[in-house]
Design a protein around this motif. Structure first.
Motif, PDB file in Angstrom:
ATOM      1  N   SER A   9       0.857  -1.191   0.000  1.00  0.00           N
ATOM      2  CA  SER A   9       0.000   0.000   0.000  1.00  0.00           C
ATOM      3  C   SER A   9       0.883   1.227   0.000  1.00  0.00           C
ATOM      4  O   SER A   9       1.750   1.370   0.863  1.00  0.00           O
ATOM      5  N   PHE A  10       0.665   2.078  -0.970  1.00  0.00           N
ATOM      6  CA  PHE A  10       1.496   3.278  -1.095  1.00  0.00           C
ATOM      7  C   PHE A  10       0.913   4.422  -0.273  1.00  0.00           C
ATOM      8  O   PHE A  10       1.636   5.175   0.370  1.00  0.00           O
ATOM      9  N   GLU A  11      -0.416   4.523  -0.281  1.00  0.00           N
ATOM     10  CA  GLU A  11      -1.049   5.677   0.365  1.00  0.00           C
ATOM     11  C   GLU A  11      -2.139   5.276   1.362  1.00  0.00           C
ATOM     12  O   GLU A  11      -2.972   6.101   1.728  1.00  0.00           O
ATOM     13  N   GLY A  49       5.984   5.732 -10.625  1.00  0.00           N
ATOM     14  CA  GLY A  49       5.251   4.501 -10.345  1.00  0.00           C
ATOM     15  C   GLY A  49       4.809   3.827 -11.633  1.00  0.00           C
ATOM     16  O   GLY A  49       4.952   2.615 -11.810  1.00  0.00           O
ATOM     17  N   GLY A  50       4.282   4.629 -12.566  1.00  0.00           N
ATOM     18  CA  GLY A  50       3.821   4.088 -13.842  1.00  0.00           C
ATOM     19  C   GLY A  50       4.972   3.510 -14.639  1.00  0.00           C
ATOM     20  O   GLY A  50       4.868   2.406 -15.203  1.00  0.00           O
ATOM     21  N   PRO A  79      -2.624  -1.815  -4.735  1.00  0.00           N
ATOM     22  CA  PRO A  79      -3.219  -0.692  -5.456  1.00  0.00           C
ATOM     23  C   PRO A  79      -3.040  -0.928  -6.948  1.00  0.00           C
ATOM     24  O   PRO A  79      -2.093  -1.628  -7.344  1.00  0.00           O
ATOM     25  N   ILE A  80      -3.915  -0.388  -7.751  1.00  0.00           N
ATOM     26  CA  ILE A  80      -3.738  -0.525  -9.201  1.00  0.00           C
ATOM     27  C   ILE A  80      -2.860   0.609  -9.699  1.00  0.00           C
ATOM     28  O   ILE A  80      -3.140   1.784  -9.430  1.00  0.00           O
ATOM     29  N   CYS A 108      -7.244  -1.855  -4.881  1.00  0.00           N
ATOM     30  CA  CYS A 108      -7.819  -0.512  -4.706  1.00  0.00           C
ATOM     31  C   CYS A 108      -7.398   0.332  -5.891  1.00  0.00           C
ATOM     32  O   CYS A 108      -6.271   0.225  -6.370  1.00  0.00           O
ATOM     33  N   HIS A 109      -8.317   1.178  -6.337  1.00  0.00           N
ATOM     34  CA  HIS A 109      -8.002   1.980  -7.513  1.00  0.00           C
ATOM     35  C   HIS A 109      -8.799   3.273  -7.515  1.00  0.00           C
ATOM     36  O   HIS A 109      -9.678   3.486  -6.674  1.00  0.00           O
ATOM     37  N   GLY A 110      -8.475   4.112  -8.509  1.00  0.00           N
ATOM     38  CA  GLY A 110      -9.135   5.407  -8.590  1.00  0.00           C
ATOM     39  C   GLY A 110     -10.267   5.419  -9.592  1.00  0.00           C
ATOM     40  O   GLY A 110     -10.875   6.469  -9.830  1.00  0.00           O
ATOM     41  N   GLY A 111     -10.543   4.297 -10.219  1.00  0.00           N
ATOM     42  CA  GLY A 111     -11.652   4.290 -11.174  1.00  0.00           C
ATOM     43  C   GLY A 111     -11.579   3.193 -12.220  1.00  0.00           C
ATOM     44  O   GLY A 111     -12.560   2.886 -12.870  1.00  0.00           O
ATOM     45  N   GLU A 138     -10.949   3.926  -4.037  1.00  0.00           N
ATOM     46  CA  GLU A 138     -10.455   4.855  -3.003  1.00  0.00           C
ATOM     47  C   GLU A 138     -11.149   4.641  -1.648  1.00  0.00           C
ATOM     48  O   GLU A 138     -11.861   5.517  -1.149  1.00  0.00           O
TER      49      GLU A 138
HETATM   50  C1  LIG Z   1       1.783   5.324  -9.791  1.00  0.00           C
HETATM   51  C2  LIG Z   1       0.290   5.250  -9.687  1.00  0.00           C
HETATM   52  C3  LIG Z   1      -0.454   4.740 -10.742  1.00  0.00           C
HETATM   53  C4  LIG Z   1      -1.855   4.615 -10.645  1.00  0.00           C
HETATM   54  N1  LIG Z   1      -2.549   4.072 -11.702  1.00  0.00           N
HETATM   55  C5  LIG Z   1      -3.902   3.919 -11.589  1.00  0.00           C
HETATM   56  C6  LIG Z   1      -4.657   3.307 -12.643  1.00  0.00           C
HETATM   57  O1  LIG Z   1      -4.126   2.868 -13.666  1.00  0.00           O
HETATM   58  N2  LIG Z   1      -6.004   3.197 -12.493  1.00  0.00           N
HETATM   59  C7  LIG Z   1      -6.658   3.670 -11.370  1.00  0.00           C
HETATM   60  O2  LIG Z   1      -7.879   3.559 -11.297  1.00  0.00           O
HETATM   61  N3  LIG Z   1      -5.969   4.226 -10.326  1.00  0.00           N
HETATM   62  C8  LIG Z   1      -4.611   4.358 -10.407  1.00  0.00           C
HETATM   63  N4  LIG Z   1      -3.902   4.913  -9.361  1.00  0.00           N
HETATM   64  C9  LIG Z   1      -4.631   5.278  -8.130  1.00  0.00           C
HETATM   65  C10 LIG Z   1      -4.498   4.206  -7.046  1.00  0.00           C
HETATM   66  O3  LIG Z   1      -4.730   2.913  -7.553  1.00  0.00           O
HETATM   67  C11 LIG Z   1      -5.520   4.454  -5.928  1.00  0.00           C
HETATM   68  O4  LIG Z   1      -5.351   5.759  -5.408  1.00  0.00           O
HETATM   69  C12 LIG Z   1      -5.432   3.413  -4.795  1.00  0.00           C
HETATM   70  O5  LIG Z   1      -6.557   3.551  -3.943  1.00  0.00           O
HETATM   71  C13 LIG Z   1      -4.162   3.607  -3.988  1.00  0.00           C
HETATM   72  O6  LIG Z   1      -4.013   2.588  -3.028  1.00  0.00           O
HETATM   73  P1  LIG Z   1      -2.956   2.780  -1.818  1.00  0.00           P
HETATM   74  O7  LIG Z   1      -3.452   3.955  -0.989  1.00  0.00           O
HETATM   75  O8  LIG Z   1      -3.032   1.493  -1.048  1.00  0.00           O
HETATM   76  O9  LIG Z   1      -1.615   3.032  -2.387  1.00  0.00           O
HETATM   77  C14 LIG Z   1      -2.516   5.048  -9.443  1.00  0.00           C
HETATM   78  C15 LIG Z   1      -1.759   5.571  -8.388  1.00  0.00           C
HETATM   79  C16 LIG Z   1      -0.377   5.683  -8.494  1.00  0.00           C
HETATM   80  C17 LIG Z   1       0.413   6.238  -7.333  1.00  0.00           C
END
Ligand SMILES: Cc1cc2nc3c(=O)[nH]c(=O)nc-3n(C[C@H](O)[C@H](O)[C@H](O)COP(=O)(O)O)c2cc1C
Length: 157
Positions: A9-11, A49-50, A79-80, A108-111, A138
């Motif tokens: 988990s990064f965040e 990260g990407g 996380p994704i 977990c992801h942003g969408g 999120e």
């Molecule tokens: C480097 C990086 C790449 C990410 N790529 C995606 C993505 O491709 N699709 C998406 O929906 N969210 C993406 N996110 C958002 C994270 O997946 C999302 O905020 C997740 O809840 C973070 O989990 P964590 O708090 O455990 O790190 C990315 C975040 C980071 C930092």
């Protein structure tokens, strides 16, 4: 035999969910940590990260060696990142043998990207039985709802 919940988990989102799953399943937990530190702010956060995902990096894990022989079920959380699992999970995949383990996945992801992420993880463990998967958007933004959802999922595994 018992269950291990292993996640990166990064965040904090994946950690929030991972801790609820572990508590519900009375499982041990390992939060993967890397010696490499990713930038936590601004454009660099997504860029590095990407890039790390696209280049297939396997950052060095600084956790103690995990004794997987104690577990018959391993729940993996990530996380994704760039539509896939985060690089520390790739490190875990290459460093540990998962023969005979039942696996469940959470992300977990942003969408978007959960489906692709789960299918990549399944490809990484072609011999294993998968017993469940769940994605959260999120979860820290709605921690009570997400925690309840995670606990329900974990209790039914
Ligand atoms: C480097 C990086 C790449 C990410 N790529 C995606 C993505 O491709 N699709 C998406 O929906 N969210 C993406 N996110 C958002 C994270 O997946 C999302 O905020 C997740 O809840 C973070 O989990 P964590 O708090 O455990 O790190 C990315 C975040 C980071 C930092």
């Amino acid at each position: 035999m018992s269950t291990l919940v292993v996640f990166f988990s990064f965040e904090g989102n994946t950690k929030l969910v991972g801790d609820v799953i572990a508590k519900t399943m009375k499982a041990d937990t390992v939060e993967l940590k890397t010696s490499k530190q990713y930038p936590t702010e601004g454009f660099g956060k997504f860029f590095w990260g990407g890039k790390s995902v696209l280049f297939g990096e396997k950052p060095q894990l600084i956790n103690e060696r995990i004794d997987l022989s104690k577990y018959d079920t391993v729940v993996i959380g990530t996380p994704i990142w760039a539509g896939s699992f985060a690089p520390p999970i790739k490190s875990f995949i290459t460093q540990y043998k998962m023969e005979g383990k039942r696996i469940a996945l959470f992300a977990c992801h942003g969408g978007g990207g959960a489906k692709k992420c789960f299918s990549k993880l399944k490809e990484a463990f072609p011999e294993n039985q998968f017993i469940g998967e769940i994605a959260f958007v999120e979860p820290k933004k709605n921690s009570e709802v997400s925690s309840n959802e995670a606990a329900k999922w974990a209790s039914e595994l």
